[in-house]
Scaffold this active site. Structure first.
Site, PDB file in Angstrom:
ATOM      1  N   LYS A  47       0.832  -1.206   0.000  1.00  0.00           N
ATOM      2  CA  LYS A  47       0.000   0.000   0.000  1.00  0.00           C
ATOM      3  C   LYS A  47       0.867   1.257   0.000  1.00  0.00           C
ATOM      4  O   LYS A  47       0.367   2.359   0.199  1.00  0.00           O
ATOM      5  CB  LYS A  47      -0.928   0.013   1.224  1.00  0.00           C
ATOM      6  N   LYS A  49       2.990   2.286   2.217  1.00  0.00           N
ATOM      7  CA  LYS A  49       3.008   2.951   3.511  1.00  0.00           C
ATOM      8  C   LYS A  49       3.447   1.962   4.577  1.00  0.00           C
ATOM      9  O   LYS A  49       3.594   0.777   4.310  1.00  0.00           O
ATOM     10  CB  LYS A  49       1.650   3.552   3.852  1.00  0.00           C
TER      11      LYS A  49
END
Length: 149
Positions: A47, A49
């Site tokens: 993602k 992150k």
């Protein structure tokens, strides 16, 4: 009697919120035994992150939910490998994935082994991304008011 014997769903479950609870509750309503894969910190990078809550803590949170029968680490995005290991007969996922190339392919693969995919409506207004954005704004305001850059 519930429609499915063994259900499986996965997620990061970072900053656990009502959308997470909704999918687990709805999944358990349809299966006798619910296995939940919690994405490892290393895999969260898909993602782009980092998780705010560490993997072991996210596992403990999900494990404490009464709708969940078993919590496992999701170390790979390979859903067929998960099926080989857990032999579920249904996979639950948020409707935001429906119609994507990735999930169309999962539908094809699971169809060959008799596994259904059930899409649940995405919880509008709540997401870990939105929570993260609010936290980022608060942190930036705190930093600017304290003179920290």
């Amino acid at each position: 009697m519930k429609k499915y014997k063994v259900g499986y769903t996965t997620g990061v479950y970072d900053m656990f919120h009502i959308g997470h609870l909704n999918i687990l509750k709805k999944a358990k309503e349809q299966c006798e035994y619910l296995i939940v894969g919690v994405t490892t910190d290393e895999l969260v990078s898909y993602k782009n992150k980092k998780a705010i809550i560490p993997h072991e803590e996210r596992m403990a949170i999900v494990e404490s939910i009464k709708f969940v029968d078993q919590v496992v680490s999701q170390e790979s995005m390979d859903k067929m490998a998960a099926w080989d290991k857990y032999k579920f007969d249904v996979m639950f996922v948020g409707s935001d994935w429906k119609g994507t190339d990735k999930w169309n392919e999962f539908e094809r693969q699971f169809g060959k082994v008799g596994v259904d995919i059930v899409y649940f409506p995405y919880t509008q207004g709540t997401s870990s991304t939105k929570l993260r954005n609010v936290l980022d704004k608060i942190m930036k305001n705190d930093d600017s008011s304290s003179g920290v850059k």
